[in-house]
Scaffold this motif. Structure first.
Motif, PDB file in Angstrom:
ATOM      1  N   UNK A   1       0.683  -1.194  -0.018  1.00  0.00           N
ATOM      2  CA  UNK A   1       0.012  -0.187   0.020  1.00  0.00           C
ATOM      3  C   UNK A   1       1.154   1.145   0.028  1.00  0.00           C
ATOM      4  N   UNK A   2       0.406   2.196  -0.902  1.00  0.00           N
ATOM      5  CA  UNK A   2       1.163   3.476  -1.099  1.00  0.00           C
ATOM      6  C   UNK A   2       0.063   4.529  -0.758  1.00  0.00           C
ATOM      7  N   UNK A   3       0.125   5.468   0.362  1.00  0.00           N
ATOM      8  CA  UNK A   3      -0.920   6.137   0.736  1.00  0.00           C
ATOM      9  C   UNK A   3      -0.619   7.520  -0.281  1.00  0.00           C
ATOM     10  N   UNK A   4      -1.819   7.866  -0.678  1.00  0.00           N
ATOM     11  CA  UNK A   4      -1.677   9.311  -1.745  1.00  0.00           C
ATOM     12  C   UNK A   4      -3.047  10.059  -1.407  1.00  0.00           C
ATOM     13  N   UNK A   5      -3.061  11.226  -1.963  1.00  0.00           N
ATOM     14  CA  UNK A   5      -4.325  11.947  -1.896  1.00  0.00           C
ATOM     15  C   UNK A   5      -5.315  11.463  -3.013  1.00  0.00           C
ATOM     16  N   UNK A   6      -6.685  11.606  -2.698  1.00  0.00           N
ATOM     17  CA  UNK A   6      -7.577  11.087  -3.461  1.00  0.00           C
ATOM     18  C   UNK A   6      -8.461   9.899  -3.041  1.00  0.00           C
ATOM     19  N   UNK A   7      -7.748   9.224  -1.913  1.00  0.00           N
ATOM     20  CA  UNK A   7      -8.335   7.923  -1.728  1.00  0.00           C
ATOM     21  C   UNK A   7      -9.512   8.256  -0.852  1.00  0.00           C
ATOM     22  N   UNK A   8     -10.936   8.036  -1.192  1.00  0.00           N
ATOM     23  CA  UNK A   8     -12.101   8.367  -0.269  1.00  0.00           C
ATOM     24  C   UNK A   8     -12.908   7.454   0.314  1.00  0.00           C
ATOM     25  N   UNK A   9     -12.153   6.248   0.213  1.00  0.00           N
ATOM     26  CA  UNK A   9     -12.780   5.140   0.936  1.00  0.00           C
ATOM     27  C   UNK A   9     -11.615   4.100   1.144  1.00  0.00           C
ATOM     28  N   UNK A  10     -11.742   3.563   2.398  1.00  0.00           N
ATOM     29  CA  UNK A  10     -10.420   2.567   2.774  1.00  0.00           C
ATOM     30  C   UNK A  10     -11.076   1.969   3.994  1.00  0.00           C
ATOM     31  N   UNK A  11     -10.818   0.682   3.892  1.00  0.00           N
ATOM     32  CA  UNK A  11     -10.825  -0.368   5.383  1.00  0.00           C
ATOM     33  C   UNK A  11      -9.611  -1.123   5.330  1.00  0.00           C
ATOM     34  N   UNK A  12      -8.811  -1.257   6.199  1.00  0.00           N
ATOM     35  CA  UNK A  12      -7.893  -2.338   6.755  1.00  0.00           C
ATOM     36  C   UNK A  12      -8.337  -3.308   7.214  1.00  0.00           C
TER      37      UNK A  12
END
Length: 245
Positions: free
Chosen positions: A129-140
């Protein structure tokens, strides 16, 4: 393990070409005649975006209905989301409507992420996983169930429970599923990795979500069909749904 199971009914061929389909699919185990029912929603990432609904402190009250919450968020389908602490705090990173909740965690359980942005939906190992702007939905969440078309080795074959999961062929076709059937994680991985048992296409990767008494499922239905609802037996913190693009 999976060789002991067979589908009671064949999947409709239309599922592979439709942008949205819902089925209640049944499996039977040859050795003892055990039957299980899986509630499944198939969809394409070209027609739908991922939506994470965070119930926040409302989750602690136990009075939030899964179907009502998903409908209010504009979701046409959804399941319960990831794991959470007894006080309602989520385990791992959550991004709901662009808002980041909690933090990225590295515990063995939380081995994968399901997330989406304006371009698509992604399911990957935690380490990629590479975090970045624009991700608006996420579950770990976790554990990872299927990788490169094969059931992940080392999944638990001891504890049985109801299960919730997300899977993809990694070619734009996706599956949200839930079942109130007591199976192990190892069994679920094998079932998903065997074409024709829980999907009509080859599952490339799959991720376990919070199951047990948290297991829930919602499909809004259509003009000629009523809603399909499988309610959790306890309050949950997050929901994973889909909304039209």
């Amino acid at each position: 393990m999976a060789g002991d199971w067979r589908s009671v009914e064949a999947f409709d061929e239309a599922i592979s070409v439709s942008d949205l389909s819902e089925v209640s699919h049944h499996l039977i185990r040859a050795s003892d005649g055990e039957k299980i029912e899986a509630h499944l929603v198939f969809f394409t990432s070209s027609a739908f975006r991922l939506k994470v609904v965070d119930l926040g402190d409302r989750a602690l009250t136990g009075h939030i209905d899964l179907a009502d919450a998903l409908r209010s968020a504009g979701c046409v389908a959804g399941v319960n989301g990831g794991f959470f602490h007894r006080d309602g705090r989520p385990l791992g990173l959550v991004i709901a409507s662009g808002q980041r909740i909690n933090r990225f965690e590295t515990s063995r359980l939380l081995s994968g992420l399901i997330y989406g942005d304006a371009r698509g939906i992604y399911l990957i190992r935690r380490g990629r996983f590479e975090d970045r702007p624009g991700i608006d939905a996420l579950l770990q969440s976790g554990p990872y169930l299927v990788e490169a078309g094969r059931a992940v080795r080392g999944l638990s074959d001891a504890a049985t429970a109801s299960r919730t999961f997300v899977a993809t062929d990694w070619r734009g076709r996706w599956l949200l599923g839930a079942m109130h059937a007591r199976i192990t994680l190892a069994e679920l991985g094998e079932l998903l990795a065997t074409s024709g048992l829980l999907a009509p296409w080859r599952v490339d990767r799959a991720l376990n979500l919070d199951g047990g008494s948290s297991t829930g499922f919602f499909f809004a239905g259509a003009a000629d069909r009523s809603s399909v609802i499988l309610r959790p037996r306890k309050a949950v913190r997050t929901l994973l749904g889909i909304v039209p693009r």
